[in-house]
Design an enzyme around this catalytic site. Structure first.
Site, short mmCIF file in Angstrom:
data_model
loop_
_atom_site.label_atom_id
_atom_site.label_comp_id
_atom_site.label_asym_id
_atom_site.label_seq_id
_atom_site.Cartn_x
_atom_site.Cartn_y
_atom_site.Cartn_z
N SER A 145 0.66 -0.72 0.22
CA SER A 145 0.25 -0.10 -0.51
C SER A 145 0.68 1.16 0.73
O SER A 145 2.38 1.28 0.66
CB SER A 145 -0.72 0.00 1.31
OG SER A 145 -1.69 1.20 1.37
N TYR A 156 -0.93 -0.33 10.81
CA TYR A 156 -0.85 -0.74 9.78
C TYR A 156 0.58 -0.05 8.27
O TYR A 156 0.67 -0.72 7.16
CB TYR A 156 -2.80 0.16 8.70
CG TYR A 156 -2.98 0.01 7.69
CD1 TYR A 156 -3.27 -1.66 7.35
CD2 TYR A 156 -2.48 0.34 6.34
CE1 TYR A 156 -3.66 -1.61 5.80
CE2 TYR A 156 -2.91 0.09 4.74
CZ TYR A 156 -3.55 -0.99 4.81
OH TYR A 156 -3.68 -1.47 3.51
N1 LIG Z 1 -9.14 -0.95 -0.42
C1 LIG Z 1 -8.04 -0.11 -0.18
O1 LIG Z 1 -8.17 1.25 -0.36
C2 LIG Z 1 -6.62 -0.96 -0.22
C3 LIG Z 1 -5.26 -0.32 -0.65
C4 LIG Z 1 -4.32 -0.09 -0.41
C5 LIG Z 1 -4.11 -1.47 -0.18
N2 LIG Z 1 -5.53 -2.36 -0.20
C6 LIG Z 1 -4.84 -3.82 0.70
O2 LIG Z 1 -5.62 -4.71 -0.10
C7 LIG Z 1 -5.67 -5.97 0.38
C8 LIG Z 1 -7.43 -6.64 0.18
O3 LIG Z 1 -8.01 -4.92 -0.08
P1 LIG Z 1 -9.44 -5.30 -0.11
O4 LIG Z 1 -9.68 -3.52 0.20
O5 LIG Z 1 -10.09 -5.47 -1.86
O6 LIG Z 1 -10.13 -5.85 0.71
P2 LIG Z 1 -11.86 -6.75 1.38
O7 LIG Z 1 -12.65 -6.06 0.30
O8 LIG Z 1 -12.24 -6.20 2.91
O9 LIG Z 1 -11.25 -7.99 1.14
C9 LIG Z 1 -10.99 -8.34 1.79
C10 LIG Z 1 -10.01 -10.52 1.86
O10 LIG Z 1 -9.83 -10.96 2.70
C11 LIG Z 1 -9.89 -11.97 3.36
N3 LIG Z 1 -9.24 -11.95 4.82
C12 LIG Z 1 -10.18 -10.91 5.95
N4 LIG Z 1 -8.70 -11.14 7.06
C13 LIG Z 1 -8.88 -12.57 6.16
C14 LIG Z 1 -7.69 -13.65 7.38
N5 LIG Z 1 -7.73 -13.57 8.77
N6 LIG Z 1 -7.97 -15.06 6.49
C15 LIG Z 1 -8.44 -15.02 5.22
N7 LIG Z 1 -8.77 -14.02 4.82
C16 LIG Z 1 -8.68 -13.38 5.37
C17 LIG Z 1 -11.47 -11.42 3.17
O11 LIG Z 1 -12.57 -12.01 3.14
P3 LIG Z 1 -13.03 -13.16 4.84
O12 LIG Z 1 -13.47 -11.93 5.76
O13 LIG Z 1 -13.95 -14.51 4.21
O14 LIG Z 1 -11.83 -14.35 5.93
C18 LIG Z 1 -11.72 -11.09 1.62
O15 LIG Z 1 -11.46 -11.95 0.95
C19 LIG Z 1 -5.19 -5.35 1.83
O16 LIG Z 1 -3.56 -6.15 1.75
C20 LIG Z 1 -5.53 -4.31 1.67
O17 LIG Z 1 -4.22 -3.92 2.93
C21 LIG Z 1 -6.40 -1.39 -0.32
#
Ligand SMILES: NC(=O)c1ccc[n+]([C@@H]2O[C@H](COP(=O)([O-])OP(=O)(O)OC[C@H]3O[C@@H](n4cnc5c(N)ncnc54)[C@H](OP(=O)(O)O)[C@@H]3O)[C@@H](O)[C@H]2O)c1
Length: 274
Positions: A145, A156
């Site tokens: 990120s 984070y």
């Molecule tokens: N959204 C943003 O603005 C943003 C920006 C930069 C980076 N990121 C990064 O992108 C990645 C994906 O985030 P997202 O925004 O797509 O989030 P999201 O929509 O909340 O999706 C998170 C995914 O991770 C899974 N997950 C969460 N905790 C877990 C655990 N303990 N074990 C296994 N699976 C788990 C969830 O499924 P379950 O709940 O079923 O486990 C879900 O499939 C993350 O690493 C985040 O830090 C996000």
């Protein structure tokens, strides 16, 4: 767990049921990969797998695992390291945010964050390199990120800084092996992340719409960088510029600017671009 008898390459995506992970799974399926999808919610995994099979005609294994649980993480590591059913592409994507400072909140929440954002990425990357290097090919994409470039975004930011440095280290060590490691550093993307972290109301909802990234742009740009073997991927020109500035401005200056911001703003945007 069934191994893939097809001639297609296999990609394993963690957090494949929502947000970026679901988009990575779809894009890799569209590019002709069989998939192993990992997350905790089994029902959601099954419906994700079924939709991918129907739409793209690929094989999809479901691997339910809580990556903060060491035994469950080991099961995923065993699948990543399988010699019989090789994983060609690993996407370490699963993650979540905490809407609090590092010194606040419950210790267990911080340990879970460390386990999912850092420990799982390390263990699965090691399992992948252990299997991929002897084969002389493989791709590893770790989701970092822009927040990892900012000291001040709580635990984070520190966790994402770990992912960035670990991946760049791996990329250097893997040079010449046929295996590559790439870290993607997205800015803000609309997913379930902010609501799950308690940041949706009065927080990120107040951000200018220009700051948000299109999820497909993030996935397309980072997969292009992954398959080109580039160590770092920062999707979009705007966030490339932000990242370039953060790269050259001394860390103590960024930290001091961040600490002078009104505390409300810091609480609303604790990670300055998740
Ligand atoms: N959204 C943003 O603005 C943003 C920006 C930069 C980076 N990121 C990064 O992108 C990645 C994906 O985030 P997202 O925004 O797509 O989030 P999201 O929509 O909340 O999706 C998170 C995914 O991770 C899974 N997950 C969460 N905790 C877990 C655990 N303990 N074990 C296994 N699976 C788990 C969830 O499924 P379950 O709940 O079923 O486990 C879900 O499939 C993350 O690493 C985040 O830090 C996000």
């Amino acid at each position: 767990m069934s191994s893939s008898p097809s001639s297609r390459p296999t990609a394993l995506v963690t957090g494949a049921t929502a947000g970026l992970g679901a988009a990575y799974a779809r894009s890799l399926a569209r590019r002709g990969h069989d998939l192993v999808v990992v997350a905790r919610d089994v029902e959601r995994l099954e419906s994700t797998a079924s939709a991918l099979r129907t739409e793209f005609g690929v094989e999809v294994e479901v691997l339910a695992a809580d990556l903060s649980d060491r035994a469950a993480l080991q099961r995923v590591a065993d699948r990543v390291g399988s010699r019989e059913a090789p994983v060609d592409v690993l996407v370490n994507n699963a993650g979540f945010g905490l809407r609090q400072r590092f010194v606040d909140g419950e210790p267990a929440d911080h340990e879970r964050m460390f386990d999912v954002l850092c420990r799982a990425v390390m263990v699965l990357s090691r399992a992948a390199t252990g299997a991929m290097v002897p084969r002389g090919r493989g791709r590893i994409l770790n989701v970092g990120s822009v927040a990892g470039l900012v000291p001040g975004g709580g635990h984070y930011s520190a966790a994402k800084a770990y992912v960035i440095v670990l991946t760049e280290t791996m990329a250097g060590e893997l040079r010449g092996t046929g295996v590559s490691a790439t870290v993607v550093e997205p800015g803000y993307v609309r997913t379930e992340f902010h609501a799950r972290s308690g940041m949706s109301s009065g927080g990120t909802s107040s951000l200018s719409s220009r700051i948000w990234l299109d999820i497909e742009d993030v996935v397309d740009a980072s997969l292009e960088d992954l398959f080109a073997g580039r160590p770092v991927s920062v999707p979009t020109k705007r966030w490339k510029a932000v990242s370039a500035v953060l790269d050259v401005v001394p860390r103590r200056v960024v930290s001091s600017v961040w600490n002078r911001m009104p505390s409300g703003a810091k609480r609303r945007h604790p990670t300055a671009g998740e």
